[in-house]
Design a protein around this motif. Structure first.
Motif, PDB file in Angstrom:
ATOM      1  N   ARG A 166      40.029  32.839  34.730  1.00  0.00           N
ATOM      2  CA  ARG A 166      39.843  33.297  36.108  1.00  0.00           C
ATOM      3  C   ARG A 166      40.110  34.780  36.244  1.00  0.00           C
ATOM      4  NH1 ARG A 166      40.088  29.218  40.031  1.00  0.00           N
ATOM      5  NH2 ARG A 166      41.225  30.593  41.398  1.00  0.00           N
ATOM      6  N   MET A 167      40.983  35.328  35.371  1.00  0.00           N
ATOM      7  CA  MET A 167      41.215  36.771  35.446  1.00  0.00           C
ATOM      8  C   MET A 167      39.964  37.523  35.012  1.00  0.00           C
ATOM      9  SD  MET A 167      44.912  37.419  33.826  1.00  0.00           S
ATOM     10  CE  MET A 167      46.182  36.217  33.849  1.00  0.00           C
ATOM     11  N   ASN A 168      39.117  36.849  34.242  1.00  0.00           N
ATOM     12  CA  ASN A 168      37.964  37.525  33.670  1.00  0.00           C
ATOM     13  C   ASN A 168      36.697  37.354  34.493  1.00  0.00           C
ATOM     14  OD1 ASN A 168      39.211  38.623  31.545  1.00  0.00           O
ATOM     15  ND2 ASN A 168      38.770  36.932  30.149  1.00  0.00           N
TER      16      ASN A 168
ATOM     17  N   ILE B 239      43.612  32.344  32.509  1.00  0.00           N
ATOM     18  CA  ILE B 239      43.138  33.578  31.887  1.00  0.00           C
ATOM     19  C   ILE B 239      41.651  33.773  32.167  1.00  0.00           C
ATOM     20  CG2 ILE B 239      42.767  34.705  29.655  1.00  0.00           C
ATOM     21  CD1 ILE B 239      45.325  33.207  28.732  1.00  0.00           C
TER      22      ILE B 239
END
Lengths: 896, 115
Positions: A61-63, A59
């Motif tokens: 890394r999505m940010n 998660i």
């Protein structure tokens, strides 16, 4: 992804952590409600959820911009690793800085003499125009570069195809006196009126030459360089329009060139330029001479024109240009003159004597420095491997908690990258100092070497490339190796992880063998370059080199008529001989081993002409052989009372001349002819003396045939003379006495001095450079290889403590243990030497032209180098062997 | 790339399917992650096993697209938990995705079971 998320990614991560904790808590509650024990309930919940950290990471890394974020993390991690190990970091950074610095410095020098283009607009349009085949050209050749006579230049200028704007120049030495005291500058330049305009050079003050300044019969006017203006004229704008004495004549300063324009010759920088037409004022007849080849013709191609087109156009024009044969041109060479053709050749990099002399040597030095850097990188790789095994547990933990192998490799690589980057930045600073030192080394007291070593994009690219390769070399293999472990194995206490370790060990040994091979090759090369230098420096040139001062007397400023010049030369010589402390003195047109030479065809009186028989010449006064200590084997030296202009022409010859060109038996009294030259008709000479052979033009090569002619008998129109002075006094004192004596009588003449021995030693600069640097690099390489070998051997011993303990417990003697370690060292060194020999042979074959007195694969160099490495093996294995033999079996075995 | 221990649900279609199932579950009312996972399993009569590890990244993705919104609340057994509810955009998305899913199923069925 929104940018706001990026800045709030930490807070988000905390949220997720809490959310996942809540999930686990709820799941645990549910599990307990189903009747599980609290422990089992927690474990089951965890299993069901999987790796919570990885979920958070996914998660996270999505940010974020994953790449930048990870890079930053890795760098921080690397920096922390280096801080924890400052000793290692220091060794690595210093060795990289020195290695990369040395490579960059040599590369910058290569760049300056070879790769960089001329500092003019569109340098790729600049071409050199020269004779396609200059073998048939006769007369006097001046300067280092292909050249034409002034009448030919005038024809080229008039007939040049429209595709090229031609220009001509010649280097000169001027006697200038910008501030009263006159001195000789080697930065003189004769330039055509088109020179500055074609090159696109602008004035910084005043104006530059135009074609109107370069017409026959012009009054001399000067353009000075920006550097000269600053240095000698104080950068004074009022200097433009002022007059300055050049070669004893007042010359008006027209203008100053813009800064950063050194001329067309790389490695030299011009001070004062005069138009070609003014050369006639200082050197009567040179403008009309069809046999004085002194002007280098270059030009700028019109945009879009190819060199081939221009060459083809010149080929068509050449018959017309070479149609008119100069007066007194040797008749047998007229056909060759008519057949001359001009060709154009790209010259965007300028012309350079320095380049001709040093380019090969510098490439070889770059290769050597590159290899030293490789060896240093191999040492670092070994250190990294050792560190990696110390960090096995840490790496295993990282892998076990879910880091991918790539992630760990990248983390370890970041450390290497950091080291390489720090090493390279420091290296760039080191390169600056080293580069200046190298240039200072190339400089001799006569030839200033002016090179700009700036950190341009090529040098920057080179440094970056070198640093990257280094980081890959010492970082990648250890990083990949050390992550190839089975986490569980490595985490077990005392586990040896046998297979992975053996592989890693093989890698370390292979690295050491490579190091040994490379450094052996370097040591062999160093031996050969040192041998070359020693052979040349201690070579018996056949004449005395110590205690001889060369005085160059220039009396152009007196403007004497030709018939009085010989007298003045004799007077100068007599005055020098009368100075107390001077044992003997003699004039010589060609100074020995100075690179100057003359050669003409000779044949025995009464025999048929043979153009294949070519001898060297020198015109000397009486006392030449005594001054230089050349033994007279038969006959006599010249005698000013007997050998007068009216008497038969006489010559003293050396042994090779007598052996090759004279009838066997007694050489004295035999007669020979010298072909007609541009300045003298075909003449017969009687041999009156025989002297021992000496070197002539250079120290390398065979002893050539030389015929000495009498300058007193033949005269000559030169406005100056060179006098060899032998004295027991120190050179400086001799110079002062000569200066005092001659300037008292002739205040306007210009004197300059050199010491013969020093000049000859300076002619070996390149050999000295190669010997010094390759020697230094060789020692460094051997040292690095010793350290590498030592490292691997101590590591082996440390890893085999257990085994050695068992061996000793079973009754092995200390001797056996020592010999075991030494055998291992011997095996590594043996393989290294064998590979190194092959490499050494290949390298010295590539450097063959730079060697003298040694052959590539010279057995002495090879044997010496092999012996050196025997010593290396002994040194490197001594400590680990002793350490191994001192092991207490009880202690070693209890450790498990 | 972080790897998951064992991934029973893989591939793009199935990932999109998880999104659709989450949206459908939330259409019935707000719920926290744990509830969503078990609701899907129960509704599918345990045919579809939701790997809890991949549920949260999916929730994050949907929230990132604005289809669902989250808030902290208290669970049935008095635990703090993060609740998700469908947004109007998410409701529209659910309709669209359901229609698309139907279209795909019909198309596949036409091939597998020709009339």
């Amino acid at each position: 992804m929104s940018i706001i998320r990026f800045f709030r990614r930490r807070r988000w991560d905390d949220e997720r952590a809490r959310e996942l904790d809540a999930h686990l808590a709820i799941e645990t509650d549910d599990n307990m409600a189903r009747g599980m024990t609290p422990d089992a309930a927690v474990h089951a919940a965890r299993r069901k959820l999987g790796n919570a950290t990885l979920v958070r990471e996914e998660i996270y890394r999505m940010n974020t911009f994953a790449f930048a974020d990870e890079l930053w993390q890795n760098l921080k991690y690397g920096l922390r690793g280096l801080r924890l190990n400052p000793g290692f970091a220091l060794v690595a950074i210093v060795s990289l800085a020195l290695g990369i610095g040395a490579n960059t410095a040599i590369f910058q020098l290569i760049d300056a003499v070879r790769l960089r283009t001329l500092p003019v607009a569109n340098p790729h349009d600049i071409v050199l125009v020269h004779l396609k085949d200059s073998d048939g050209a006769r007369g006097s050749f001046q300067g280092w570069y292909p050249s034409l006579t002034n009448p030919l230049w005038e024809r080229v200028r008039a007939a040049a195809p429209s595709s090229i704007q031609p220009l001509a120049w010649a280097a000169a030495s001027f006697d200038v006196s910008p501030s009263g005291r006159s001195r000789i500058t080697e930065g003189g330049l004769w330039v055509s009126g088109t020179y500055f305009s074609v090159l696109g050079v602008h004035p910084a003050a005043g104006r530059l030459f135009t074609t109107a300044d370069d017409v026959r019969g012009c009054a001399p006017a000067a353009v000075v360089s920006f550097a000269f203006w600053q240095r000698e004229l104080g950068g004074d704008p009022a200097a433009v329009g002022r007059t300055m004495a050049i070669n004893g004549r007042p010359v008006e300063i027209l203008g100053v060139t813009e800064p950063g324009f050194p001329g067309l010759e790389v490695g030299r920088s011009f001070d004062v330029a005069l138009p070609v037409c003014a050369a006639g004022v200082f050197n009567a007849g040179i403008l009309d001479s069809g046999t004085t080849w002194w002007l280098t013709v270059m030009g700028r191609l019109a945009p879009g024109t190819s060199v081939e087109t221009t060459t083809a156009q010149f080929a068509a024009l050449s018959p017309g240009i070479f149609e008119q044969i100069p007066a007194n041109y040797p008749p047998e060479s007229v056909a060759a003159y008519r057949a001359f053709a001009l060709v154009a050749e790209p010259a965007g990099h300028g012309v350079s004597q320095l380049r001709q002399q040093y380019a090969d040597a510098l490439w070889i030095l770059l290769a050597i420095a590159g290899i030293v850097l490789l060896i240093a990188a191999a040492n670092l790789a070994n250190l990294m491997l050792a560190r990696a095994s110390a960090r096995r547990r840490e790496i295993a933990v990282r892998l076990a908690i879910g880091a991918s192998r790539g992630r760990v490799v990248r983390q370890l690589l970041a450390e290497s990258a950091l080291l390489a980057a720090l090493g390279a930045s420091l290296g760039a600073a080191v390169a600056g100092t080293l580069g200046q030192a190298l240039i200072a080394f190339l400089r001799t007291d006569r030839s200033a070497v002016v090179l700009q070593l700036d950190l341009n994009w090529r040098a920057f690219g080179f440094t970056t490339f070198t640093a990257t390769v280094c980081a890959m070399l010492f970082g990648l293999a250890p990083a990949v190796r050390s992550t190839r472990i089975v986490a569980g194995e490595a985490l077990k206490a005392g586990s040896r992880g046998a297979t992975a370790d053996r592989q890693r060990f093989l890698l370390r040994r292979a690295l050491v063998v490579c190091q040994l091979a490379l450094s052996l090759a370097l040591v062999v090369c160093a031996f050969q370059f040192v041998a070359t230098f020693r052979a040349l420096a201690s070579l018996d040139a056949g004449f005395r080199q110590d205690g001889i001062v060369e005085a160059t007397v220039d009396f152009r400023s007196l403007s004497l008529p030709p018939d009085r010049r010989t007298n003045l030369r004799v007077e100068v010589l007599d005055r020098i001989r009368a100075i107390p402390g001077v044992r003997s003195a003699s004039s010589a047109v060609i100074l020995p081993v100075s690179g100057a030479s003359t050669a003409n065809a000779v044949w025995l009186d009464g025999a048929a002409r043979d153009r294949q028989h070519v001898s060297n010449f020198n015109m000397v006064s009486d006392g030449y052989f005594a001054t230089l200590g050349v033994p007279v084997l038969a006959g006599r030296d010249f005698d000013p009372r007997l050998d007068v202009p009216a008497s038969p022409k006489v010559a003293v010859v050396n042994e090779t001349f007598a052996r090759r060109f004279l009838k066997p038996g007694h050489p004295l009294g035999q007669g020979f002819w010298i072909e007609r030259t541009a300045s003298t008709p075909q003449t017969r000479y009687d041999v009156i003396g025989l002297v021992k052979d000496t070197k002539y033009r250079q120290l390398r090569g065979d002893l050539p045939p030389i015929a000495y002619l009498s300058s007193l008998q033949l005269g000559g129109a030169a406005e100056g003379t060179q006098v060899l002075v032998r004295s027991d006094l120190p050179p400086a004192e001799v110079q002062r006495s000569i200066e005092a004596r001659l300037l008292a009588d002739y205040p306007d003449i210009v004197l300059s001095f050199r010491v013969l021995g020093t000049r000859i030693r300076e002619s070996l600069r390149r050999e000295q450079l190669m010997a010094t640097l390759s020697g230094g690099f060789g020692v460094l390489a051997a040292l690095l290889a010793t350290i590498g070998l030592y490292g691997v051997l101590s590591y082996t011993v440390a890893r085999r403590r257990h085994e050695i303990g068992i061996r000793m417990a079973l009754g092995a003697e200390r001797r056996d243990i020592v010999s075991m370690v030494v055998r291992e060292a011997g095996a590594l060194v043996g393989v290294g030497i064998a590979a190194g020999m092959v490499l050494a042979f290949a390298m010295s074959s590539a450097a063959r032209t730079l060697l003298f007195g040694v052959e590539p694969g010279d057995p002495v160099s090879l044997a010496l180098a092999a012996a050196c490495f025997g010593l290396v093996a002994a040194l490197a294995s001594a400590l680990p062997a002793v350490a191994a033999s001192r092991l207490q079996p009880t202690v070693a075995l209890r450790e498990e | 790339m972080p790897k998951r221990g064992n991934a029973p649900i893989q591939g793009e279609l199935l990932q999109g399917t998880l999104d659709l199932l989450i949206l459908k579950t939330l259409a019935l009312g707000a719920a926290h992650g744990h509830t969503i996972a078990y609701a899907i399993e129960r509704q599918s009569e345990d045919v579809l096993q939701v790997e809890h590890g991949s549920l949260y990244p999916a929730l994050h993705r949907l929230e990132d697209r604005g289809w669902i919104a989250s808030f902290w609340g208290t669970s049935e057994n008095n635990r703090r938990a993060r609740y998700y509810r469908l947004t109007p955009a998410g409701r529209k998305q659910l309709t669209e995705q359901t229609n698309r899913w139907d279209a795909i199923v019909q198309a596949i069925n036409r091939i597998l079971k020709p009339a």
